[in-house]
Design an enzyme around this catalytic site. Structure first.
Site, mmCIF file in Angstrom:
data_model
loop_
_atom_site.group_PDB
_atom_site.id
_atom_site.type_symbol
_atom_site.label_atom_id
_atom_site.label_comp_id
_atom_site.label_asym_id
_atom_site.label_seq_id
_atom_site.Cartn_x
_atom_site.Cartn_y
_atom_site.Cartn_z
ATOM 1 N N ARG A 103 0.848 -1.180 0.000
ATOM 2 C CA ARG A 103 0.000 0.000 0.000
ATOM 3 C C ARG A 103 0.885 1.231 0.000
ATOM 4 O O ARG A 103 1.692 1.409 0.899
ATOM 5 C CB ARG A 103 -0.870 -0.048 1.255
ATOM 6 N N THR A 107 -0.766 7.627 -0.998
ATOM 7 C CA THR A 107 -2.083 7.543 -1.655
ATOM 8 C C THR A 107 -2.967 6.464 -1.038
ATOM 9 O O THR A 107 -4.173 6.457 -1.257
ATOM 10 C CB THR A 107 -1.912 7.198 -3.144
ATOM 11 N N ASP A 199 0.553 -2.732 12.858
ATOM 12 C CA ASP A 199 0.921 -3.206 11.516
ATOM 13 C C ASP A 199 1.113 -4.724 11.563
ATOM 14 O O ASP A 199 2.061 -5.232 12.181
ATOM 15 C CB ASP A 199 2.216 -2.508 11.071
ATOM 16 N N ASP A 202 4.566 -6.014 10.248
ATOM 17 C CA ASP A 202 5.672 -5.716 11.165
ATOM 18 C C ASP A 202 5.608 -6.598 12.412
ATOM 19 O O ASP A 202 6.633 -7.083 12.898
ATOM 20 C CB ASP A 202 5.633 -4.244 11.590
HETATM 21 C C1 PRP Z 1 -1.319 -4.021 4.829
HETATM 22 C C2 PRP Z 1 -2.231 -5.220 5.050
HETATM 23 C C3 PRP Z 1 -3.055 -5.242 3.798
HETATM 24 C C4 PRP Z 1 -3.188 -3.783 3.473
HETATM 25 C C5 PRP Z 1 -4.542 -3.364 3.958
HETATM 26 O O1 PRP Z 1 -0.267 -4.382 4.017
HETATM 27 O O2 PRP Z 1 -1.553 -6.406 5.252
HETATM 28 O O3 PRP Z 1 -2.433 -5.937 2.721
HETATM 29 O O4 PRP Z 1 -2.169 -3.084 4.186
HETATM 30 O O5 PRP Z 1 -4.783 -2.084 3.551
HETATM 31 P P1 PRP Z 1 -5.919 -1.702 2.535
HETATM 32 O O6 PRP Z 1 -7.153 -2.458 2.912
HETATM 33 O O7 PRP Z 1 -6.044 -0.224 2.802
HETATM 34 O O8 PRP Z 1 -5.438 -1.993 1.151
HETATM 35 P P2 PRP Z 1 0.967 -3.421 3.720
HETATM 36 O O9 PRP Z 1 0.721 -2.565 2.535
HETATM 37 O O10 PRP Z 1 1.352 -2.712 4.977
HETATM 38 O O11 PRP Z 1 2.073 -4.415 3.269
HETATM 39 P P3 PRP Z 1 2.769 -5.617 4.063
HETATM 40 O O12 PRP Z 1 1.728 -6.694 4.195
HETATM 41 O O13 PRP Z 1 3.854 -5.994 3.128
HETATM 42 O O14 PRP Z 1 3.258 -5.132 5.383
#
Ligand code: PRP
Length: 207
Positions: A103, A107, A199, A202
């Site tokens: 993400r 944005t 997170d 993390d």
């Molecule tokens: C987080 C989570 C989802 C996303 C949710 O991932 O694991 O994939 O954000 O957000 P959304 O519903 O607003 O799209 P992240 O982008 O932090 O990546 P990661 O899993 O690699 O930590």
């Protein structure tokens, strides 16, 4: 019509509370994610299609059942990885097709970075795995990919959703049931679920 299933199982509620706790360390966090995935998978697979199957018991013939659909797990990298193992305990012979999305921090839009799906679909049912349904952008983008691939029966399995994510996913894909352990209060200004658990990537991977 879309359906949102929020588990009411006491074990799910107990484990989810431990998962949210800031004092839960990475190892315990991963174990809880695995256990919650297994419990939620049990609930999410209640409508799998069965074919008749007869087996011979020591006492004679028994008319039984056989799960006949080819199932694919689709973890959204990277946080979705933690849900794979628990689901595989119940569904050991599934295919796992990873989709890489992150993400964009500004944005909040999902950016695709990994997709090795073959041209033709190889499964009939997909379980999209991601612990967090925040804005819903990542889930919607993944389900868009799977529908273009040719899969029609898709379910979302996560741990915590924001109302905003539920709304977005049900609007974009009203045919996709959503199975989660909780729908929380809201998203904050930087797109994190409140109260949530922080997170999920993390906390699983110690980053
Ligand atoms: C987080 C989570 C989802 C996303 C949710 O991932 O694991 O994939 O954000 O957000 P959304 O519903 O607003 O799209 P992240 O982008 O932090 O990546 P990661 O899993 O690699 O930590």
């Amino acid at each position: 019509m879309s359906q949102v299933f929020v588990s009411q199982h006491p074990l799910v509620l107990h484990k989810l509370t431990a998962l949210r706790d800031i004092s839960t360390d990475h190892r315990a966090f991963r174990e809880l994610v695995r256990e919650l995935a297994l419990l939620l998978c049990y609930e999410a697979t209640q409508d799998l299609h069965l074919a008749p199957k007869t087996v011979t018991t020591p006492m004679g013939l028994a008319q039984g059942h056989k799960a006949e659909e080819r199932i694919g797990l689709v973890p959204i990298l990277r946080a979705g990885l933690g849900l794979v193992e628990g689901v595989q305990e119940l569904l050991p012979n599934v295919q796992v097709w990873h989709i890489g999305l992150y993400r964009d921090e500004k944005t909040l839009r999902p950016v695709e970075y990994y997709n090795r799906l073959p041209t033709e679909p190889t499964v009939q049912v997909c379980l999209v795995l991601d612990p967090m349904l925040a804005t819903g952008g990542s889930a919607v983008a993944t389900i868009d990919i799977l529908k273009r691939w040719g899969v029609t029966r898709i379910k979302f399995l996560g741990l915590i959703a924001a109302p905003e994510g539920v709304e977005r996913l049900t609007t974009a894909h009203p045919d996709v049931p959503i199975h989660v352990a909780a729908v929380d209060e809201r998203l904050n200004e930087i797109g994190f679920i409140v109260p949530g658990l922080g997170d999920a990537g993390d906390r699983q991977f110690g980053t």
